[in-house]
Design an enzyme around this catalytic site. Sequence first.
Site, mmCIF file in Angstrom:
data_model
loop_
_atom_site.group_PDB
_atom_site.id
_atom_site.type_symbol
_atom_site.label_atom_id
_atom_site.label_comp_id
_atom_site.label_asym_id
_atom_site.label_seq_id
_atom_site.Cartn_x
_atom_site.Cartn_y
_atom_site.Cartn_z
ATOM 1 N N HIS A 207 4.310 0.578 -13.185
ATOM 2 C CA HIS A 207 3.910 -0.825 -13.059
ATOM 3 C C HIS A 207 5.097 -1.722 -13.406
ATOM 4 O O HIS A 207 5.150 -2.338 -14.480
ATOM 5 C CB HIS A 207 2.720 -1.111 -13.977
ATOM 6 C CG HIS A 207 1.489 -0.337 -13.630
ATOM 7 N ND1 HIS A 207 1.010 -0.241 -12.336
ATOM 8 C CD2 HIS A 207 0.619 0.385 -14.396
ATOM 9 C CE1 HIS A 207 -0.090 0.500 -12.323
ATOM 10 N NE2 HIS A 207 -0.334 0.889 -13.559
ATOM 11 N N ALA B 59 -5.597 1.373 -6.078
ATOM 12 C CA ALA B 59 -5.671 2.796 -5.707
ATOM 13 C C ALA B 59 -4.341 3.488 -5.945
ATOM 14 O O ALA B 59 -4.038 4.504 -5.323
ATOM 15 C CB ALA B 59 -6.140 2.989 -4.270
ATOM 16 N N SER B 60 -3.547 2.958 -6.862
ATOM 17 C CA SER B 60 -2.210 3.502 -7.084
ATOM 18 C C SER B 60 -2.246 4.894 -7.702
ATOM 19 O O SER B 60 -1.401 5.734 -7.378
ATOM 20 C CB SER B 60 -1.389 2.554 -7.967
ATOM 21 O OG SER B 60 -1.974 2.399 -9.245
ATOM 22 N N ARG C 200 -3.945 -5.115 -2.485
ATOM 23 C CA ARG C 200 -5.396 -5.122 -2.316
ATOM 24 C C ARG C 200 -5.904 -6.557 -2.222
ATOM 25 O O ARG C 200 -5.249 -7.493 -2.690
ATOM 26 C CB ARG C 200 -6.028 -4.414 -3.527
ATOM 27 C CG ARG C 200 -7.530 -4.174 -3.444
ATOM 28 C CD ARG C 200 -7.974 -3.380 -4.652
ATOM 29 N NE ARG C 200 -9.376 -2.982 -4.575
ATOM 30 C CZ ARG C 200 -9.990 -2.236 -5.485
ATOM 31 N NH1 ARG C 200 -9.317 -1.810 -6.557
ATOM 32 N NH2 ARG C 200 -11.258 -1.922 -5.344
ATOM 33 N N HIS D 9 7.599 6.071 -10.000
ATOM 34 C CA HIS D 9 6.440 5.184 -9.889
ATOM 35 C C HIS D 9 6.131 4.568 -11.253
ATOM 36 O O HIS D 9 6.352 5.184 -12.293
ATOM 37 C CB HIS D 9 5.212 5.943 -9.362
ATOM 38 C CG HIS D 9 4.668 6.964 -10.321
ATOM 39 N ND1 HIS D 9 3.611 6.708 -11.178
ATOM 40 C CD2 HIS D 9 5.049 8.247 -10.584
ATOM 41 C CE1 HIS D 9 3.354 7.788 -11.896
ATOM 42 N NE2 HIS D 9 4.204 8.735 -11.555
ATOM 43 N N SER E 247 -4.629 7.166 -7.287
ATOM 44 C CA SER E 247 -5.048 8.083 -6.222
ATOM 45 C C SER E 247 -3.873 8.448 -5.331
ATOM 46 O O SER E 247 -3.667 9.611 -4.982
ATOM 47 C CB SER E 247 -6.167 7.445 -5.390
ATOM 48 O OG SER E 247 -7.299 7.182 -6.186
ATOM 49 N N TYR F 279 -4.838 14.171 1.745
ATOM 50 C CA TYR F 279 -5.660 12.988 1.493
ATOM 51 C C TYR F 279 -7.074 13.178 2.035
ATOM 52 O O TYR F 279 -8.062 12.789 1.399
ATOM 53 C CB TYR F 279 -5.024 11.760 2.144
ATOM 54 C CG TYR F 279 -5.819 10.492 1.946
ATOM 55 C CD1 TYR F 279 -5.660 9.711 0.809
ATOM 56 C CD2 TYR F 279 -6.742 10.078 2.906
ATOM 57 C CE1 TYR F 279 -6.393 8.552 0.632
ATOM 58 C CE2 TYR F 279 -7.479 8.925 2.734
ATOM 59 C CZ TYR F 279 -7.304 8.168 1.594
ATOM 60 O OH TYR F 279 -8.048 7.027 1.419
#
Length: 338
Positions: free
Chosen positions: A125, A68-69, A147, A123, A71, A262
Site C-alpha cells: 500500500h 480485491a488486491s 474500484r 506489492h 485476491s 483465477y
Amino acid sequence: MRAFMGHQSCSCLQARKIPPSYERAIARHEVHEIEERHTQEGLREREAPSAAGSEDVVVIYNRVPKTASTSFTNIAYDLCGKNRYHVLHINTTKNNPVMSMQDQVRFVKNVTEWGEMKPAFYHGHVSFLDFTKFGVKKKPVYINVIRDPIERLVSYYYFLRFGDDYRPGLRRRKQGDKKTFDECVSAGGSDCAPEKLWLQIPFFCGHYSECWNVGSHWALEQAKYNLVNEYLLVGVTEELEDFVMMLEAALPRFFRGATELYKTGKKSHLRKTSEKKPPTKESSAKLQQSAIWKMENEFYEFALEQFQFVRAHAVREKDGELYLLAQNFFYEKIYPKN
C-alpha cells in the site's frame, strides 16, 4: 542479316516473356526467404540479451486498499514458484503510503540493484513513486486495480469493524462498533465522510504534497497523467478476470497460467469482507453530492474507460467465454537483402 537475326532474337524473347503472376510468385518467395533469414539471424543475435532482459524485469503493484488486491496478489504468490520469480511485500509502518525521502532512495536502490531477487513482483500500500527522479534508466513496470469509490469505502468501513474471511480471528481497529454504514452517513460520522473517499487519486498522484490535499484538482490531473503514462495496465475490481487475462498476455514471464488459476483456483476472490451491507440509495446520493466524490468518481470513470479501450483491442467474447486476439501485425519488405 545481323539486323534480321537481332529482330528475330528480340521476337523470341518477347514470346517467352514471364507472366506477371509468375513474377509476383517469385518475388513473394524471395521476400519470404529474406524474412526467414532475418528472423533466424535476429533470434540468434538477440537470444541471450532477450533472455537476460526478461530476468531483469521488476513489477510494482502499489495496491489500493479494498480493491480485491489481496485476491489478486495471491495469484502472484501461487505462480511465483512455477514461473520462477520473487514476490516481495512492501510493509510500511502503520501502512503509511508516503515514504520519507531517505526511504524513497533506499527503496529505489533495492528495486533496481537487488539482482538476487530479480525478476521480482513488489506489492504494498504505497503511493506511486517516480523512479526517473532518482536517475534510474530502467524503470519498473507499474500495474494497479481500482474500484468504484463508494463501494471501496463501504468495504473498508465494514472491514475495520468485522474483518474478513482471510484472517477472521484478527482483532480490527473498530471492532465492537455495530453501527451500519447507512447509520454512519445519517449521523454524519467521520468514518463515512466524503473526505474518506480521497484515496485512489493520491495513490496514483504519488509523493507530492499536493496529492494529499483533499479535493485538489491538480492531484486529479496528475493521477490521470500517471495512469496513462506510467502504468502498463490498470484494471477495475468489477472486471478483475479480464485484467488477469490481459496481464497474462502482456507479462507471461510472471502471469503464465494466471487466468486458469483465477477461474479454478481455491484462492480466487479469497478475501471477502464480513458483515458487509450495501448502502441505501439515500446514503449513496448523499455522498454523491460532495465535490470529493465527483472527483474520485471522475478518476474511476477515466480509468474504466481506458481499461475498456485496451480490452476492446485485446479480448473478444464467444459463447460466454473470453479469449485473447491473435497477433495482428507482421513484418515485410525487410531490407537490405543479404
